[in-house]
Design a protein around this motif. Structure first.
Motif, PDB file in Angstrom:
ATOM      1  N   MET A   1       0.836  -1.193   0.000  1.00 38.43           N
ATOM      2  CA  MET A   1       0.000   0.000   0.000  1.00 38.43           C
ATOM      3  C   MET A   1       0.874   1.247   0.000  1.00 38.43           C
ATOM      4  SD  MET A   1      -3.137   1.457   0.433  1.00 38.43           S
ATOM      5  CE  MET A   1      -4.245   0.337   1.300  1.00 38.43           C
ATOM      6  N   ASN A   2       0.696   2.100  -0.997  1.00 39.00           N
ATOM      7  CA  ASN A   2       1.399   3.371  -1.027  1.00 39.00           C
ATOM      8  C   ASN A   2       0.585   4.384  -0.228  1.00 39.00           C
ATOM      9  OD1 ASN A   2       2.637   5.830  -1.592  1.00 39.00           O
ATOM     10  ND2 ASN A   2       3.032   5.320  -3.731  1.00 39.00           N
ATOM     11  N   THR A   3       1.130   4.862   0.867  1.00 38.89           N
ATOM     12  CA  THR A   3       0.408   5.796   1.736  1.00 38.89           C
ATOM     13  C   THR A   3       0.711   7.255   1.394  1.00 38.89           C
ATOM     14  OG1 THR A   3       2.202   5.718   3.361  1.00 38.89           O
ATOM     15  CG2 THR A   3       0.400   4.122   3.622  1.00 38.89           C
ATOM     16  N   GLN A   4       1.480   7.486   0.321  1.00 41.61           N
ATOM     17  CA  GLN A   4       1.898   8.844  -0.014  1.00 41.61           C
ATOM     18  C   GLN A   4       1.200   9.392  -1.267  1.00 41.61           C
ATOM     19  OE1 GLN A   4       6.143   8.409  -0.408  1.00 41.61           O
ATOM     20  NE2 GLN A   4       6.474   8.308   1.807  1.00 41.61           N
ATOM     21  N   VAL A   5       0.106   8.753  -1.682  1.00 45.65           N
ATOM     22  CA  VAL A   5      -0.558   9.151  -2.927  1.00 45.65           C
ATOM     23  C   VAL A   5      -0.963  10.619  -2.894  1.00 45.65           C
ATOM     24  CG1 VAL A   5      -2.561   8.774  -4.404  1.00 45.65           C
ATOM     25  CG2 VAL A   5      -1.366   6.819  -3.407  1.00 45.65           C
ATOM     26  N   ARG A   6      -1.589  11.033  -1.805  1.00 44.71           N
ATOM     27  CA  ARG A   6      -2.084  12.415  -1.715  1.00 44.71           C
ATOM     28  C   ARG A   6      -0.932  13.419  -1.825  1.00 44.71           C
ATOM     29  NH1 ARG A   6      -6.839  14.650   0.007  1.00 44.71           N
ATOM     30  NH2 ARG A   6      -7.612  12.595   0.648  1.00 44.71           N
ATOM     31  N   SER A   7       0.178  13.139  -1.155  1.00 48.06           N
ATOM     32  CA  SER A   7       1.287  14.090  -1.183  1.00 48.06           C
ATOM     33  C   SER A   7       1.940  14.136  -2.566  1.00 48.06           C
ATOM     34  CB  SER A   7       2.329  13.730  -0.114  1.00 48.06           C
ATOM     35  OG  SER A   7       2.892  12.454  -0.356  1.00 48.06           O
ATOM     36  N   VAL A   8       1.976  12.979  -3.285  1.00 47.70           N
ATOM     37  CA  VAL A   8       2.531  12.972  -4.640  1.00 47.70           C
ATOM     38  C   VAL A   8       1.659  13.823  -5.562  1.00 47.70           C
ATOM     39  CG1 VAL A   8       3.104  11.550  -6.643  1.00 47.70           C
ATOM     40  CG2 VAL A   8       3.645  10.729  -4.346  1.00 47.70           C
ATOM     41  N   ILE A   9       0.336  13.682  -5.451  1.00 43.20           N
ATOM     42  CA  ILE A   9      -0.579  14.477  -6.282  1.00 43.20           C
ATOM     43  C   ILE A   9      -0.409  15.962  -5.978  1.00 43.20           C
ATOM     44  CG2 ILE A   9      -3.006  14.967  -6.780  1.00 43.20           C
ATOM     45  CD1 ILE A   9      -3.578  12.006  -6.144  1.00 43.20           C
ATOM     46  N   ASN A  10      -0.346  16.286  -4.714  1.00 44.56           N
ATOM     47  CA  ASN A  10      -0.166  17.686  -4.337  1.00 44.56           C
ATOM     48  C   ASN A  10       1.156  18.229  -4.869  1.00 44.56           C
ATOM     49  OD1 ASN A  10      -2.606  17.691  -2.986  1.00 44.56           O
ATOM     50  ND2 ASN A  10      -1.701  17.230  -0.989  1.00 44.56           N
ATOM     51  N   GLY A  11       2.182  17.371  -4.883  1.00 39.93           N
ATOM     52  CA  GLY A  11       3.476  17.784  -5.392  1.00 39.93           C
ATOM     53  C   GLY A  11       3.458  18.090  -6.875  1.00 39.93           C
ATOM     54  N   GLU A  12       2.473  17.542  -7.594  1.00 41.91           N
ATOM     55  CA  GLU A  12       2.307  17.837  -9.014  1.00 41.91           C
ATOM     56  C   GLU A  12       1.443  19.071  -9.234  1.00 41.91           C
ATOM     57  OE1 GLU A  12       3.821  15.973 -11.633  1.00 41.91           O
ATOM     58  OE2 GLU A  12       4.913  15.334  -9.832  1.00 41.91           O
ATOM     59  N   GLN A  13       1.117  19.772  -8.148  1.00 40.86           N
ATOM     60  CA  GLN A  13       0.326  21.006  -8.216  1.00 40.86           C
ATOM     61  C   GLN A  13      -1.058  20.767  -8.803  1.00 40.86           C
ATOM     62  OE1 GLN A  13       1.695  23.977  -6.850  1.00 40.86           O
ATOM     63  NE2 GLN A  13       3.161  22.421  -6.189  1.00 40.86           N
ATOM     64  N   LEU A  14      -1.666  19.633  -8.416  1.00 38.21           N
ATOM     65  CA  LEU A  14      -3.016  19.298  -8.868  1.00 38.21           C
ATOM     66  C   LEU A  14      -3.947  19.221  -7.662  1.00 38.21           C
ATOM     67  CD1 LEU A  14      -2.142  16.520 -11.479  1.00 38.21           C
ATOM     68  CD2 LEU A  14      -3.102  18.773 -11.992  1.00 38.21           C
ATOM     69  N   ALA A  15      -5.094  19.877  -7.766  1.00 37.86           N
ATOM     70  CA  ALA A  15      -6.081  19.846  -6.691  1.00 37.86           C
ATOM     71  C   ALA A  15      -6.933  18.587  -6.822  1.00 37.86           C
ATOM     72  CB  ALA A  15      -6.963  21.088  -6.757  1.00 37.86           C
ATOM     73  N   ILE A  16      -7.029  17.824  -5.747  1.00 39.47           N
ATOM     74  CA  ILE A  16      -7.842  16.601  -5.754  1.00 39.47           C
ATOM     75  C   ILE A  16      -9.318  16.991  -5.668  1.00 39.47           C
ATOM     76  CG2 ILE A  16      -8.392  14.483  -4.509  1.00 39.47           C
ATOM     77  CD1 ILE A  16      -5.471  14.436  -3.548  1.00 39.47           C
TER      78      ILE A  16
END
Length: 668
Positions: free
Chosen positions: A584-599
């Protein structure tokens, strides 16, 4: 965005079915290609140390460029793969040289078995591919052709047919089986050009006289040292789907062990006399899990297809024909038929579950309709579908879905189906020409079909002042689609509304003009990853690739626009947002945020992606549940590929346009 884990790639599968798992990521070949047929030819036989070199104890490499009449730079190969004398239960995986081994299998077997299956396999430089074997045993690989990159073509384009039975020796002529060592020749089907290069067939041997192998070849030519199907014992029913080379005289089928033969056709490949066109060109991609009823599906969690029931999957690429591997797990003896959804089910089959806990898989090429593909099962079974590629052309028009099926009164199984999966035993002739794509297929089962009943939607008699309205964001996932995306946009524009479309990169790459139209017409665009994986199963680098590839595809299609928002497939972004996966990758949210994309998630889920179970009324009921008062904000999850979505909006909008303030998602 299908909230249920359709296409979920996870190691969880290995706990249920060792060796049949879904790849963590899928990459599409960038170009289309045409098929070039060759006489069946042996590429690899590890028993005689031919055609490969070993990289590790578990991996061999096969270079094909210039061998077996294959060109210097093939895009993909039509193969048959056989495991002979497996030392223990295990699997084989085939993948392009230079790429990471996928978490998927193309062939599964038990100790001592000889098993085979067909596949279309994307290749790397020099036409190379690698083979991973999880256990000891010998490998035999044959080819019947290769795919050459082409933007347009005359020869080598696929022409789909409604699945058609060409031969059944149980009912034809003397009704006698083919004798051991005997052959039968079938002519080209009606409507197939005399210079056709190959047929897409499902060949089944039933009531086998004895163990043996099956070889197919162009009528009037010498029989090659190759095979497409193997049988272990007398009385068996085994089938194989694949691409078979033909001559103007048709196809010859040789049975070393004898038995009845059933042949079904799903299409053919054009010859040099065909006009120049882009229709029927092939785009290969790595195995893509479409459905798996052992996981969460429209039927629930771990719910199989019921006897007499069916399940539908949309075409994720909008292509006219899909190449895929269909697998039955925990199936009762019977048959499964794949056919264009919402059309008349043909008298043919694609897979034959044999019961007793055996895992049965088979490769198939089946035309889709505007509603996708439908899989009917005579008996109870879990179904899985892995997609291997798609052919371009106009989709078959589907009819309105039939009324719901009441499962249980089941007729006696007719074991002969055309594309039954790969169990194979080579007795005399060790070759097997069925390329294995036993890679587990994810199929979502559904025993009921949706009926679209018109609904009188209660609406206000007066228009609510703008300042007193609730805000609504209408969002649509998984596009762009070839026709339905434009239809949805046109409907919204009639009422001055603009929606927000969360797009998959692979669909953007395939339909750049539709993507540009979304942008040019003022609708919002969001990133929905490249090919819809569960991001929690990927590494940080793989997540970045999914997002960046989609951003690039959208920018290329729109002249530079890059979305500022994204929606994670299935809504899975945190460990507790979906089924447990390992690792399980628990860092998905931080990776998305690092791409400057709003979830961007949703507040109201119409479940419209369940195309065979969610009715128009149910979609309308979700829309009616949105609060309309000032200060309220609702984000609705819909899918522009779902046929009932457009109908529901057509019914709901006229009565409700004055109740809400419709907007594009602001973060996009």
């Amino acid at each position: 965005m299908r909230k249920v884990a359709v296409g979920l790639a996870m190691a969880l599968l290995a706990l249920v079915l060792p060796g049949i798992t879904t790849p963590a990521s899928v990459s599409a070949a960038p170009e289309t290609s045409r098929f070039v047929s060759v006489a069946p030819c042996r590429l690899v036989d590890t028993r005689s140390n031919v055609g490969f070199f070993r990289l590790t104890p578990h991996i061999i490499r096969v270079r094909t460029a210039g061998r077996c009449a294959i060109g210097a730079d093939p895009a993909a190969l039509a193969l048959s793969v056989v495991m002979v004398g497996a030392g223990s239960s295990g699997f084989l995986s085939l993948f392009p040289t230079g790429s990471t081994r996928p978490n998927a299998s193309m062939l599964n077997f038990s100790k001592g078995q000889v098993r085979s299956n067909a596949a279309i396999v994307r290749v790397g430089a020099n036409g190379s591919f690698d083979v991973y074997q999880a256990t000891s045993g010998d490998i035999v690989i044959d080819t019947t052709g290769w795919f050459e990159s082409a933007e347009v073509a005359t020869a080598g384009r696929f022409v789909p047919m409604t699945p058609t039975r060409l031969l059944d020796t149980r009912t034809a002529g003397s009704r006698e089986p083919v004798a051991p060592g005997g052959s039968v020749t079938i002519p080209l089907p009606g409507g197939v050009a005399e210079d056709a290069g190959a047929l897409s067939l499902n060949i089944t041997v039933t009531e086998a006289t004895g163990p043996g192998f099956v070889t197919t070849y162009s009528a009037g030519t010498p029989r090659p040292d190759a095979s497409v199907l193997n049988l272990d014992a007398a009385g068996q029913t085994r089938a194989s789907g694949g691409i078979h080379t033909v001559s103007r005289d048709g196809l010859t089928i040789h049975l070393s062990g004898g038995g009845h033969v059933v042949v079904d056709a799903t299409g053919w490949f054009t010859g040099a006399s065909a006009p120049v066109s882009t229709e029927g060109l092939f785009t290969p991609f790595d195995p893509t899990r479409a459905l798996d009823t052992r996981l969460t599906s429209p039927l629930g969690v771990n719910v199989p297809v019921a006897p007499g029931g069916s399940v539908e999957i949309p075409s994720p690429t909008g292509a006219s024909t899909l190449a895929f591997n269909l697998t039955s797990v925990e199936g009762v003896q019977g048959y499964v038929t794949g056919f264009p959804a919402h059309t008349t089910r043909p008298a043919s089959s694609t897979l034959n579950p044999i019961g007793g806990g055996d895992v049965v898989a088979n490769f198939a090429i089946v035309p889709a309709s505007t509603a996708g593909l439908e899989f009917y099962s005579l008996q109870t079974t879990h179904l899985l579908v892995d997609l291997a590629g798609s052919f371009s052309a106009a989709l078959i028009e589907s009819s309105p879905p039939p009324p719901p099926v009441t499962p249980p009164t089941v007729p006696t199984p007719t074991p002969v189906t055309t594309t039954t999966a790969p169990a194979a035993t080579t007795t005399t002739a060790p070759a097997t020409t069925t390329t294995a794509t036993t890679t587990t297929a994810t199929t979502t089962t559904t025993t009921t079909t949706t009926t679209t009943t018109t609904t009188t939607v209660p609406g206000p008699t007066t228009t609510v002042p703008v300042g007193s309205r609730g805000v609504v964001y209408l969002t649509f996932d998984d596009g762009p689609q070839p026709a339905t995306t434009s239809a949805v946009m046109s409907l919204l524009e009639q009422y001055g509304i603009r929606g927000t479309f969360f797009l998959e990169g692979r669909n953007v790459a395939a339909r750049a003009s539709v993507t540009a139209s979304i942008r040019n017409r003022g609708h919002g665009i969001g990133n929905h990853t490249y090919d819809h994986p569960d991001l929690r199963t990927l590494t940080n680098a793989q997540i970045q690739t999914q997002l960046r590839s989609t951003q690039d595809a959208i920018a290329n299609a729109t002249g530079g626009y890059r979305p500022r928002c994204m929606r994670p497939p299935f809504g899975y972004v945190d460990p507790n947002s979906g089924p447990v996966v390992t690792p399980m990758n628990t860092q998905v949210r931080s990776v998305i945020n690092g791409e400057q994309l709003a979830i961007t998630m949703w507040t109201h889920d119409t479940n419209d992606w369940r195309t065979t179970t969610t009715t128009v009324n149910q979609i309308v009921a979700v829309l009616n549940a949105m609060p309309s008062g000032a200060g309220n904000s609702s984000t609705v999850l819909m899918h522009d590929f779902a046929p009932n979505t457009l109908t529901a909006l057509q019914q709901w909008l006229p009565a409700n346009i004055g109740r809400y303030d419709f907007r594009v998602v602001p973060t996009c």
